[in-house]
Design a protein around this motif. Structure first.
Motif, mmCIF file in Angstrom:
data_model
loop_
_atom_site.group_PDB
_atom_site.id
_atom_site.type_symbol
_atom_site.label_atom_id
_atom_site.label_comp_id
_atom_site.label_asym_id
_atom_site.label_seq_id
_atom_site.Cartn_x
_atom_site.Cartn_y
_atom_site.Cartn_z
ATOM 1 N N LEU A 6 -18.113 -28.234 -36.503
ATOM 2 C CA LEU A 6 -18.332 -27.009 -35.745
ATOM 3 C C LEU A 6 -17.785 -25.839 -36.546
ATOM 4 O O LEU A 6 -16.728 -25.953 -37.168
ATOM 5 N N ASP A 37 -24.285 -23.313 -34.806
ATOM 6 C CA ASP A 37 -23.661 -24.135 -33.772
ATOM 7 C C ASP A 37 -22.948 -25.340 -34.380
ATOM 8 O O ASP A 37 -21.976 -25.836 -33.833
ATOM 9 N N ASP A 59 -27.725 -26.940 -36.689
ATOM 10 C CA ASP A 59 -28.189 -26.451 -35.393
ATOM 11 C C ASP A 59 -27.840 -24.973 -35.285
ATOM 12 O O ASP A 59 -26.685 -24.583 -35.496
ATOM 13 N N LYS A 61 -28.063 -21.596 -32.747
ATOM 14 C CA LYS A 61 -28.274 -21.132 -31.387
ATOM 15 C C LYS A 61 -28.921 -19.747 -31.382
ATOM 16 O O LYS A 61 -28.527 -18.866 -32.140
ATOM 17 N N ARG A 63 -29.390 -16.486 -29.205
ATOM 18 C CA ARG A 63 -28.770 -15.808 -28.064
ATOM 19 C C ARG A 63 -29.421 -14.450 -27.822
ATOM 20 O O ARG A 63 -29.741 -13.726 -28.757
ATOM 21 N N ILE A 109 -28.185 -18.003 -23.804
ATOM 22 C CA ILE A 109 -28.684 -18.864 -24.875
ATOM 23 C C ILE A 109 -30.117 -19.261 -24.549
ATOM 24 O O ILE A 109 -30.381 -19.973 -23.588
ATOM 25 N N THR A 112 -32.567 -23.423 -29.226
ATOM 26 C CA THR A 112 -31.883 -23.941 -30.404
ATOM 27 C C THR A 112 -32.892 -24.183 -31.519
ATOM 28 O O THR A 112 -33.992 -24.679 -31.276
#
Length: 288
Positions: A6, A37, A59, A61, A63, A109, A112
């Motif tokens: 992360l 992400d 990954d 995200k 937003r 969100i 993805t």
């Protein structure tokens, strides 16, 4: 063996349209951010019936940072994202897939972006991996509700046509059909599970259904999940509901959807340190 990381810091690319001409009142400027992400490496040793494999995945995200503009869906084509590491190594192929699924925990969100590179890993001495390119998104500022149609829930394979005005990317109307049925089981005390679906030959910004009894009274229901699918040039969206009270043979159904669609190309420029540190570059978007 799978490794997952992360990011330690937030990273994003800002997407915004130019403001309106001077002297004209303009709505809030639309904006979308794309942030890291997490990333993964996967090493699979050879077995009796399988070959050794390796891959790298990221990954991202998507937003929404504007209260006036929302993401309707991901573009059907045009995603151009490339990966490279600090040693100059790049995969021969990068797979890119956008998922429209929204987060119930974080309503801003919109979806993805999944990146994967079969048969490639960053170099052993690489300090970072960078992803650059563009991703198409379709946005809207005006939700709409269709007229109500009568859906016969107990008639097998029953469907009813409906026109969603201004639902197309070109501003045109979109013809769809609705279907619905009850799951087996249930009673007037425990309630009944039902599924309502909308089918289209073109992508659209489906939002939700409005359910009413035949006399027009709003139905008391609980949302039990959603689904979406695509095959060739067919698209479908569904909702699962639990309905309390007596089973209704017919329901009045309206579709909530996005109108006034606009396609934009979202620039992505993210550098992810393999120790968790990330950097970011801001680039204005292009309207397509």
């Amino acid at each position: 063996m799978c490794h997952y990381c992360l990011p330690a810091l937030a990273v994003f690319c800002l997407v915004a349209f130019p403001g309106a001409a001077a002297g004209k009142e303009s709505p809030e400027e639309p904006a979308v951010t794309v942030s890291l992400d997490g990333w993964r490496t996967n090493l699979q040793e050879a077995g009796p019936f399988s070959k050794a494999s390796r891959s790298f995945s990221m990954d991202l995200k998507v937003r929404e940072t504007s209260s006036s503009w929302k993401v309707a869906y991901g573009g059907e084509s045009g995603s151009e994202l490339a990966l490279t590491d600090s040693e100059g190594s790049s995969p021969a192929k990068t797979n890119c897939r956008y998922s429209d699924s929204r987060s119930y925990q974080q309503s801003n969100i919109a979806g993805t972006i999944f990146l994967s590179t079969p048969s490639w890993l960053p170099s052993e001495k690489a300090r970072w991996v960078e992803v650059k390119g563009e991703v198409p998104l379709v946005i809207y500022s005006s939700p709409a509700v269709s007229e109500s149609v009568t859906l016969k829930m107990t008639v097998k394979d029953f469907s009813v046509p409906l026109v969603l005005k201004n639902a197309g990317l070109d501003g045109g109307d979109v013809k769809v059909k609705l279907k619905g049925h009850y799951d087996e089981g249930g009673d007037d005390t425990k309630g009944y599970m039902l599924r309502v679906e909308v089918y289209s030959s073109t992508p659209l910004g489906f939002l939700d259904f409005e359910l009413h009894s035949p006399d027009g009274a709003p139905l008391v229901t609980e949302n039990y999940g959603s689904s979406s699918g695509r095959s060739l040039k067919s698209y479908d969206w569904g909702r699962y509901f639990r309905m309390q009270g007596k089973k209704q043979e017919e329901l009045k159904v309206a579709v909530q959807y996005a109108e006034g669609l606009r396609k934009i190309m979202v620039p992505v420029c993210i550098r992810c340190g393999l120790s968790g540190v990330v950097e970011q570059q801001d680039t204005p978007n292009k309207e397509n």
